[in-house]
Motif scaffolding. Structure first.
Motif, PDB file in Angstrom:
ATOM      1  N   SER A   1      44.904  34.353  41.204  1.00 11.35           N
ATOM      2  CA  SER A   1      44.287  35.055  42.331  1.00 11.35           C
ATOM      3  C   SER A   1      42.828  35.389  42.040  1.00 11.35           C
ATOM      4  CB  SER A   1      45.057  36.345  42.632  1.00 11.35           C
ATOM      5  OG  SER A   1      44.412  37.106  43.638  1.00 11.35           O
ATOM      6  N   PHE A   2      41.950  35.046  42.981  1.00 10.79           N
ATOM      7  CA  PHE A   2      40.577  35.538  42.994  1.00 10.79           C
ATOM      8  C   PHE A   2      40.524  36.695  43.997  1.00 10.79           C
ATOM      9  CE2 PHE A   2      39.873  31.126  41.668  1.00 10.79           C
ATOM     10  CZ  PHE A   2      38.940  31.269  40.658  1.00 10.79           C
ATOM     11  N   SER A   3      39.947  37.816  43.599  1.00  5.32           N
ATOM     12  CA  SER A   3      39.830  38.948  44.523  1.00  5.32           C
ATOM     13  C   SER A   3      38.396  39.458  44.550  1.00  5.32           C
ATOM     14  CB  SER A   3      40.793  40.074  44.132  1.00  5.32           C
ATOM     15  OG  SER A   3      40.643  40.416  42.777  1.00  5.32           O
ATOM     16  N   GLY A   4      38.074  40.154  45.634  1.00  5.76           N
ATOM     17  CA  GLY A   4      36.691  40.524  45.884  1.00  5.76           C
ATOM     18  C   GLY A   4      36.118  41.578  44.977  1.00  5.76           C
ATOM     19  N   CYS A   5      36.967  42.405  44.397  1.00  4.47           N
ATOM     20  CA  CYS A   5      36.452  43.503  43.598  1.00  4.47           C
ATOM     21  C   CYS A   5      37.570  44.073  42.732  1.00  4.47           C
ATOM     22  CB  CYS A   5      35.884  44.600  44.499  1.00  4.47           C
ATOM     23  SG  CYS A   5      37.092  45.292  45.649  1.00  4.47           S
ATOM     24  N   ASP A   6      37.210  45.006  41.862  1.00  2.00           N
ATOM     25  CA  ASP A   6      38.190  45.678  41.022  1.00  2.00           C
ATOM     26  C   ASP A   6      39.004  46.658  41.872  1.00  2.00           C
ATOM     27  OD1 ASP A   6      39.541  46.245  38.712  1.00  2.00           O
ATOM     28  OD2 ASP A   6      37.771  46.819  37.562  1.00  2.00           O
ATOM     29  N   ASP A   7      40.092  47.166  41.298  1.00  2.00           N
ATOM     30  CA  ASP A   7      40.985  48.037  42.067  1.00  2.00           C
ATOM     31  C   ASP A   7      40.305  49.311  42.548  1.00  2.00           C
ATOM     32  OD1 ASP A   7      43.125  46.325  41.908  1.00  2.00           O
ATOM     33  OD2 ASP A   7      44.007  47.281  40.148  1.00  2.00           O
ATOM     34  N   ASP A   8      39.283  49.775  41.820  1.00  5.98           N
ATOM     35  CA  ASP A   8      38.624  51.020  42.208  1.00  5.98           C
ATOM     36  C   ASP A   8      37.308  50.774  42.932  1.00  5.98           C
ATOM     37  OD1 ASP A   8      37.158  50.047  40.110  1.00  5.98           O
ATOM     38  OD2 ASP A   8      37.070  51.931  38.984  1.00  5.98           O
ATOM     39  N   GLN A   9      37.067  49.536  43.382  1.00  8.43           N
ATOM     40  CA  GLN A   9      35.823  49.205  44.062  1.00  8.43           C
ATOM     41  C   GLN A   9      36.074  48.826  45.522  1.00  8.43           C
ATOM     42  OE1 GLN A   9      34.371  45.995  41.557  1.00  8.43           O
ATOM     43  NE2 GLN A   9      33.054  47.386  40.403  1.00  8.43           N
TER      44      GLN A   9
END
Length: 365
Positions: free
Chosen positions: A259-267
């Motif tokens: 998985s590529f995701s847009g940001c970290d969990d806290d961002q």
């Protein structure tokens, strides 16, 4: 209290509301009658004419694999693309529909995904089954992995709101579950990472590949995959172990999931609305496509590094696409081809079922 019954046609478990005597399957549209001997009317010997049937329900795209040629030696390609703008609400986003269009164009023209094997869920769709409600998103994810076989390549792309909520079972490193927000999330609720993992990750058999591209806030571990690639600004990385302390396996059943995701969990994730007064796209989707079009799509590490660099150093001509298979669409959607100066405070992430050498493993869809 709901009771479970199996669909009389496809055997999918269905939740039967109290007192209901029949239920229509959301997967195959078959109607299952519920027999109840205690309340059944006495047998009738009359020859009354049965009532005329009602209008047929519109066909569901999830009842079978999309039409097309038989699987070749390299397997089938299927994709679910979700773009939600939440228009006419206080949550409205500007670039999500464009993200969906661009991703479909990329999959069809760069990676040869048949159009009939791509399900689009956006507010622009007229088919009621393709509006990105919570129910339709669940059914589309079910369809994506249904009947998959070794050699298949699956893609799930989502552009919309993401959120997180407190985790109480102890299976999250940071104490929060990540979520996706369907169009009707305010009334029907969000889709939690545990459900996404159970729907499209854990059932995946050996020989099947699933790639997720998630352009949303708080999306770093939204598939709940066991390992996260923590990369610094120089491109060096380590794999973080995100397996829950409970010992529950959140990986696949032998398949490969990345998985590529847009940001970290806290961002939070941004869009490129500063680019144009006309329209915009999601910054992460834009950078993912640009990385591939600029020749950085050889390995997972080269893609991730290019995306992070582009977002961090955004400005000027940093995201100029140049000549490419999606240039005509993206340049039409995003005038100027660059992000706003100053960059965004988001760092795209890579998660997977198993650690691997990100600079050696070839990328392919």
């Amino acid at each position: 209290m709901f009771m479970l019954v199996n669909c009389s046609n496809c055997r999918t478990p269905l939740q039967l509301p109290p007192g209901a005597r029949s239920i229509r399957c959301a997967i195959c549209q078959a109607v299952t009658q519920i027999a109840d001997a205690r309340n059944a009317p006495p047998p009738s010997h009359s020859h009354a004419t049965p009532p005329p049937p009602g209008p047929p329900a519109p066909p569901s795209p999830y009842s079978h694999a999309p039409p097309g040629p038989l699987p070749n030696s390299h397997g089938r390609k299927k994709a679910v693309i979700v773009g939600i703008s939440y228009r006419y609400s206080r949550h409205e986003l500007k670039g999500c529909l464009n993200d969906a269009k661009c991703m479909k164009y990329l999959l069809m023209n760069k990676f040869q995904f048949p159009e009939a094997s791509i399900i689009m869920l956006t507010e622009a769709e007229t088919d009621p089954y393709k509006i990105p409600t919570k129910h339709n998103m669940r059914m589309a994810l079910y369809w994506l992995v249904q009947g998959c076989q070794p050699g298949d390549s699956l893609v799930f792309h989502y552009s919309g709101h993401g959120s997180r909520q407190r985790n109480y079972n102890g299976d999250e490193v940071d104490g929060y579950d990540e979520t996706l927000c369907p169009l009707d999330f305010e009334t029907q609720g969000m889709i939690v990472d545990d459900e996404i993992n159970a729907s499209i990750v854990r059932p995946l058999p050996h020989g099947v590949r699933l790639h997720a591209i998630i352009d949303a806030c708080h999306s770093g571990t939204v598939l709940d995959l066991p390992f996260l690639c923590r990369m610094d600004r120089s491109g060096k990385y380590v794999w973080e172990d995100h397996r829950p302390r409970s010992g529950v396996w959140k990986g696949s059943n032998g398949g490969e999931v990345i998985s590529f995701s847009g940001c970290d969990d806290d961002q939070t994730s941004a869009d490129t609305s500063a680019l144009s007064k006309i329209t915009s796209t999601g910054a992460m989707t834009f950078c993912f496509i640009q990385a591939i079009e600029r020749g950085h799509g050889t390995t997972y590490g080269s893609i991730l590094n290019a995306m992070r660099t582009a977002i961090r150093d955004a400005g000027g001509s940093g995201l100029d696409l140049g000549g490419s298979v999606v240039t005509s669409l993206l340049t039409m959607l995003v005038s100027g081809g660059s992000l706003s100066s100053g960059g965004f405070r988001q760092e795209p992430q890579l998660t997977a079922c198993q650690p691997f050498d990100v600079y050696a493993k070839p990328f392919s869809l």
